[in-house]
Design a protein around this motif. Structure first.
Motif, PDB file in Angstrom:
ATOM      1  N   ASP A   1       8.516  28.300  47.881  1.00 32.79           N
ATOM      2  CA  ASP A   1       8.815  28.149  49.308  1.00 32.79           C
ATOM      3  C   ASP A   1      10.214  27.567  49.516  1.00 32.79           C
TER       4      ASP A   1
ATOM      5  N   LYS B   1      12.948  30.184  48.659  1.00 35.83           N
ATOM      6  CA  LYS B   1      13.076  31.218  49.690  1.00 35.83           C
ATOM      7  C   LYS B   1      13.930  30.738  50.852  1.00 35.83           C
ATOM      8  N   ARG B   2      13.760  29.489  51.225  1.00 34.74           N
ATOM      9  CA  ARG B   2      14.604  28.931  52.297  1.00 34.74           C
ATOM     10  C   ARG B   2      16.050  28.798  51.830  1.00 34.74           C
ATOM     11  N   GLN B   3      16.229  28.362  50.615  1.00 38.71           N
ATOM     12  CA  GLN B   3      17.572  28.143  50.086  1.00 38.71           C
ATOM     13  C   GLN B   3      18.361  29.439  49.964  1.00 38.71           C
ATOM     14  N   ARG B   4      17.699  30.520  49.570  1.00 36.19           N
ATOM     15  CA  ARG B   4      18.404  31.782  49.328  1.00 36.19           C
ATOM     16  C   ARG B   4      18.673  32.569  50.611  1.00 36.19           C
ATOM     17  N   GLN B   5      18.001  32.209  51.709  1.00 32.45           N
ATOM     18  CA  GLN B   5      18.059  32.997  52.936  1.00 32.45           C
ATOM     19  C   GLN B   5      19.480  33.331  53.393  1.00 32.45           C
TER      20      GLN B   5
ATOM     21  N   HIS C   1      13.896  44.369  50.648  1.00 31.32           N
ATOM     22  CA  HIS C   1      13.149  43.661  49.612  1.00 31.32           C
ATOM     23  C   HIS C   1      11.699  44.118  49.535  1.00 31.32           C
TER      24      HIS C   1
ATOM     25  N   GLU D   1      23.420  39.730  45.822  1.00 31.50           N
ATOM     26  CA  GLU D   1      22.919  38.564  46.555  1.00 31.50           C
ATOM     27  C   GLU D   1      23.018  37.302  45.709  1.00 31.50           C
TER      28      GLU D   1
ATOM     29  N   LEU E   1      21.043  36.526  51.474  1.00 31.74           N
ATOM     30  CA  LEU E   1      20.408  37.834  51.388  1.00 31.74           C
ATOM     31  C   LEU E   1      21.225  38.896  52.133  1.00 31.74           C
TER      32      LEU E   1
ATOM     33  N   GLN F   1      17.005  43.219  54.278  1.00 27.84           N
ATOM     34  CA  GLN F   1      15.837  42.702  54.968  1.00 27.84           C
ATOM     35  C   GLN F   1      14.712  42.419  53.986  1.00 27.84           C
ATOM     36  N   GLU F   2      13.908  41.398  54.307  1.00 26.13           N
ATOM     37  CA  GLU F   2      12.793  41.031  53.408  1.00 26.13           C
ATOM     38  C   GLU F   2      11.564  41.886  53.636  1.00 26.13           C
TER      39      GLU F   2
END
Length: 388
Positions: free
Chosen positions: A374, A377-381, A225, A196, A384, A387-388
């Motif tokens: 926060d 987490k948005r940037q890496r979405q 995850h 990832e 991925l 599943q988280e």
């Protein structure tokens, strides 16, 4: 004798941690997915002692399957995983197979030469990471990707689970503190597998001149995850068990002080102490041992705290916890002399030291990087794979 001690250590770790892997199947265990991609090609393998497929190393499997392995690239700690943190490791030859080993820790740039990469048709990567910004395997991966993008050689990553992949924590690296223990603008605990993270490196343009490597990731099966994956083998000499892996995000900052975190003992990253700390009944004496030849406070009696009795659940629940560091700082009562310049390279920002000196609590400091977590987490979405 030292070699025997190291081998025994890794075998013991394997026997303890093999029990629960939640049915996860690593990329390396899915040979039907990657062997066809290697047929008839010259392969350069980036791996170390963690590149196991069952009871065999991936290198042995590849050779048995008639894959042409022209060389091995080894990261920090060397191909066999026995060298100290940051220790110089020379190029060598694998005794079992005769395959040349090219060390990225040979005292030069830490980057493989374009000439070496050009000799290969494909660069194959299989290595166990622990998901922290200062754990250097991802930096080696990125440097190899960078050269592969430059000379147009494809990269195949055999992905492995991240044992700290169930959360994200810590401040995003301020790139003015970029170093050999922090190379990307990511939190301390990024929660991503190497596959990832490689996709993110490509997608965010983090390679030189915005280049992108031709990348294929052989994903794990039965992994998310939320999976609490137990490592089948110790990833490096001073992470001997899962408790040390979970405490590592919280205790590694002692490397940026004069306080021992247990290197040179049987409890590295699971205790901390210093000869001048007072009021503690627990003590230990760091010795020169394989994987910690010259540990801090060598042969000195250190007084402090033993964390080895903590439960895994309690450590996981706290995530990155600065209370251990703050405890030692207040006990020694020497002000900013407690820290070295290496501290900022580990934590990645300048405000944490200042807040500790001001007397702020671990919870107050942790609240300061909530927006970083926060945002990341948005940037890496988009990158991925699980599943988280």
């Amino acid at each position: 004798m030292k070699r025997l001690i190291s081998i025994t250590f890794f075998v013991v770790f394997a026997s303890i941690c093999r029990a629960v892997t939640n049915g996860v199947v690593t990329g390396a265990e899915q040979s039907e997915r990657y062997l066809p991609l290697l047929k008839g090609k010259q392969i350069l393998l980036f791996s170390n002692h963690t590149g196991m497929v069952g009871n065999r190393h991936l290198l042995d499997l590849l050779i048995e399957k008639k894959v042409k392995v022209m060389g091995i690239v080894s990261p920090e700690h060397g191909f066999r995983g026995q060298a100290d943190a940051g220790e110089h490791v020379d190029n060598s030859v694998d005794a079992k197979t005769g395959v040349p080993i090219f060390s990225l820790y040979d005292g030069k740039s830490g980057r493989p030469s374009p000439k070496l990469i050009k000799r290969a048709d494909v660069v194959l990567m299989d290595i166990q990471d622990v998901g922290l910004r200062y754990y250097t395997y991802y930096i080696s991966m990125m440097k190899i990707m960078d050269v592969c993008a430059e000379v147009k050689r494809p990269v195949i990553i055999l992905d492995r689970p991240n044992p700290n992949g169930f959360y994200v924590d810590g401040p995003i690296l301020d790139m003015k503190y970029k170093s050999g223990v922090g190379a990307l603008p990511i939190p301390v605990v990024h929660g991503m597998t190497l596959g990832e993270l490689a996709q993110m490196i490509n997608g965010e343009g983090w390679l030189s001149e915005g280049r992108k490597a031709k990348l294929t990731v052989i994903t794990c099966q039965n992994y998310t995850h939320a999976t609490r994956y137990q490592l089948p083998i110790a990833p490096s000499p001073n992470l001997p068990n899962m408790l040390s892996v979970y405490l590592y995000p919280s205790t590694c900052y002692f490397e940026g002080t004069d306080v021992s975190l247990g290197r040179g003992t049987h409890l590295p990253f699971q205790q901390f102490g210093h000869p001048l700390m007072t009021g503690y009944s627990h003590s230990f004496t760091p010795r020169s041992i394989p994987g910690a030849k010259t540990p801090p406070q060598l042969d000195k009696t250190c007084y402090g705290v033993n964390l080895s009795g903590l439960t895994v659940d309690s450590v996981q629940a706290k995530g990155l916890d600065l209370s251990y560091l703050i405890n030692a700082y207040r006990n020694m009562n020497i002000g900013e002399k407690f820290f070295t310049s290496f501290f900022e390279k580990l934590i990645g920002v300048d405000y944490v030291r200042k807040m500790i000196v001001e007397g702020r609590s671990a919870a107050e400091i942790k609240a300061c990087w909530k927006d970083d977590v926060d945002r990341f987490k948005r940037q890496r979405q988009p990158y991925l794979l699980y599943q988280e």
